[in-house]
Design an enzyme around this catalytic site. Structure first.
Site, short mmCIF file in Angstrom:
data_model
loop_
_atom_site.label_atom_id
_atom_site.label_comp_id
_atom_site.label_asym_id
_atom_site.label_seq_id
_atom_site.Cartn_x
_atom_site.Cartn_y
_atom_site.Cartn_z
N GLU A 246 2.09 -4.56 23.37
CA GLU A 246 2.65 -3.24 23.71
C GLU A 246 1.99 -2.67 24.95
O GLU A 246 0.80 -2.89 25.13
CB GLU A 246 2.46 -2.29 22.53
N GLY B 42 6.95 4.81 14.74
CA GLY B 42 6.96 5.02 13.29
C GLY B 42 6.41 6.37 12.87
O GLY B 42 6.88 6.99 11.93
N ARG C 33 -2.44 -8.35 -1.81
CA ARG C 33 -3.69 -8.93 -2.33
C ARG C 33 -3.91 -8.46 -3.76
O ARG C 33 -4.23 -9.22 -4.65
CB ARG C 33 -4.87 -8.50 -1.46
N HIS D 195 7.46 1.61 19.10
CA HIS D 195 6.30 2.05 18.30
C HIS D 195 6.33 3.57 18.07
O HIS D 195 5.46 4.31 18.54
CB HIS D 195 4.96 1.61 18.93
N GLY E 267 0.86 -1.19 0.00
CA GLY E 267 0.00 0.00 0.00
C GLY E 267 0.89 1.23 0.00
O GLY E 267 2.04 1.17 -0.44
N ALA F 57 4.54 -2.50 11.16
CA ALA F 57 3.09 -2.57 10.93
C ALA F 57 2.37 -2.74 12.27
O ALA F 57 2.06 -1.74 12.94
CB ALA F 57 2.80 -3.71 9.97
N ARG F 58 2.13 -3.95 12.66
CA ARG F 58 1.55 -4.24 13.97
C ARG F 58 2.23 -5.49 14.50
O ARG F 58 2.53 -6.43 13.73
CB ARG F 58 0.04 -4.49 13.87
N ILE G 181 2.43 2.87 2.38
CA ILE G 181 3.69 2.81 3.14
C ILE G 181 4.68 1.87 2.45
O ILE G 181 5.86 2.19 2.32
CB ILE G 181 3.43 2.38 4.61
O1 LIG Z 1 0.88 2.95 14.28
C1 LIG Z 1 0.54 4.02 13.92
C2 LIG Z 1 -0.63 4.27 13.12
O2 LIG Z 1 -1.45 3.37 12.98
O3 LIG Z 1 -0.78 5.39 12.61
#
Ligand SMILES: O=CC(=O)O
Length: 311
Positions: free
Chosen positions: A259, A279, A169, A277, A147, A229-230, A149
């Site tokens: 987290e 980003g 996908r 976390h 996507g 990401a997560r 990012i």
């Molecule tokens: O993790 C950060 C966001 O989802 O923007």
């Protein structure tokens, strides 16, 4: 989580009631105090907004999530209740890709490890054949989730002289594939061929534990994995085992399964570069996210909001 700048919200119309976290994300209790009477709520990524709380809302029409990831909200449940959920993709794309690139360089070139060693009482041993790390130039980056990012990361990696393969996908348009000189491959091929695997997918039931023991085994044992990401896209105990058993060479992680907890084993590993976390945690981005959400709220109540609706 950094404080949400309030300037972005100053211009909001006072014709509707909005809960905006003034400091850190609000506690359930604070939300509970206001949820019955408000028209909109600004929720914050990483902080769950429970269905029980949503049930108590009487006028709520909009949940504007401060963050691109909205795994903190049951968006289908909200839709059934007639509540729109939005996110903030635009402001977070570039800073997240920037951190992913930083973690990639740090993990490949062992910046974290050397930084720690230099500052330790033992210091660093020097010599032409000591402290050898890995060059990224000429290597293959496998991006899972191409996507906005993923694409912003591809742009950076191209400038570093890397080759790009991706798994997604959807097939990207030929123009975009050409721009990033990127080839779509199956997950199996990506894992086998990539020197760096970067996770850039949202967390969904399909991507939960997408990376586990089998996937780490499929990767080259010289490869590194990057996750901005997560946390739960990776099975964390299985990643720790793969790093310990040298099935992969390293990891650059900004996100974790529980987290803010980071497993002790990860903290002790010098082949894992870790950030908490962050980003999207730049001053500029936070300010932009506030302005972005404020515009979303205004447009939503004017009936002109066309984008950023996720349910
Ligand atoms: O993790 C950060 C966001 O989802 O923007």
């Amino acid at each position: 989580m950094a404080q949400i700048p309030s300037d972005g919200f100053d211009s909001l119309s006072d014709q509707f009631q909005v809960i905006i976290p003034k400091g850190d994300a609000m506690s359930e209790k604070e939300i509970e105090e206001h949820i019955e009477t408000v028209d909109a709520i600004v929720s914050v990524f990483g902080h769950a907004l429970s269905n029980q709380l949503i049930d108590r809302a009487k006028k709520l029409k909009l949940i504007a999530n401060f963050g691109v990831g909205y795994d903190n909200i049951d968006i289908d449940y909200a839709r059934k209740k007639g509540i729109t959920v939005t996110n903030t993709p635009d402001p977070v794309t570039e800073p997240t890709a920037e951190l992913a690139m930083g973690l990639m360089v740090a993990a490949a070139r062992q910046i974290g490890k050397m930084n720690n060693q230099l500052r330790s009482p033992e210091g660093v041993q020097t010599g032409v054949m000591k402290n050898l790390s890995t060059t990224l130039y000429g290597k293959t980056l496998g991006i899972i989730g191409m996507g906005a990012i993923g694409q912003a990361l591809a742009r950076r990696a191209l400038a570093f002289g890397m080759h790009i393969v991706y798994h997604n996908r959807k097939q990207l348009s030929p123009d975009i594939e050409e721009e990033y000189q990127a080839t779509k491959v199956s997950l199996e091929v990506l894992l086998k061929s990539a020197d760096v695997v970067s996770l850039n997918t949202p967390l969904t039931p399909e991507t939960h534990h997408l990376m586990g023991a089998a996937q780490f085994k499929a990767m080259k044992n010289t490869a590194i994995v990057i996750n901005t990401a997560r946390g739960s896209v990776i099975n964390e105990p299985e990643l720790i085992a793969a790093l310990k058993n040298k099935e992969i060479a390293g990891a650059g992680l900004d996100v974790y399964e529980n987290e803010p907890h980071i497993p002790k084993e990860l903290l002790a590993m010098d082949n894992a570069v870790l950030t908490p976390h962050v980003g999207t945690a730049t001053q500029e981005t936070r300010e932009e996210m506030s302005r972005f959400i404020s515009d979303i709220i205004d447009q939503f109540f004017l009936g002109t909001l066309k984008k950023y609706i996720v349910n």
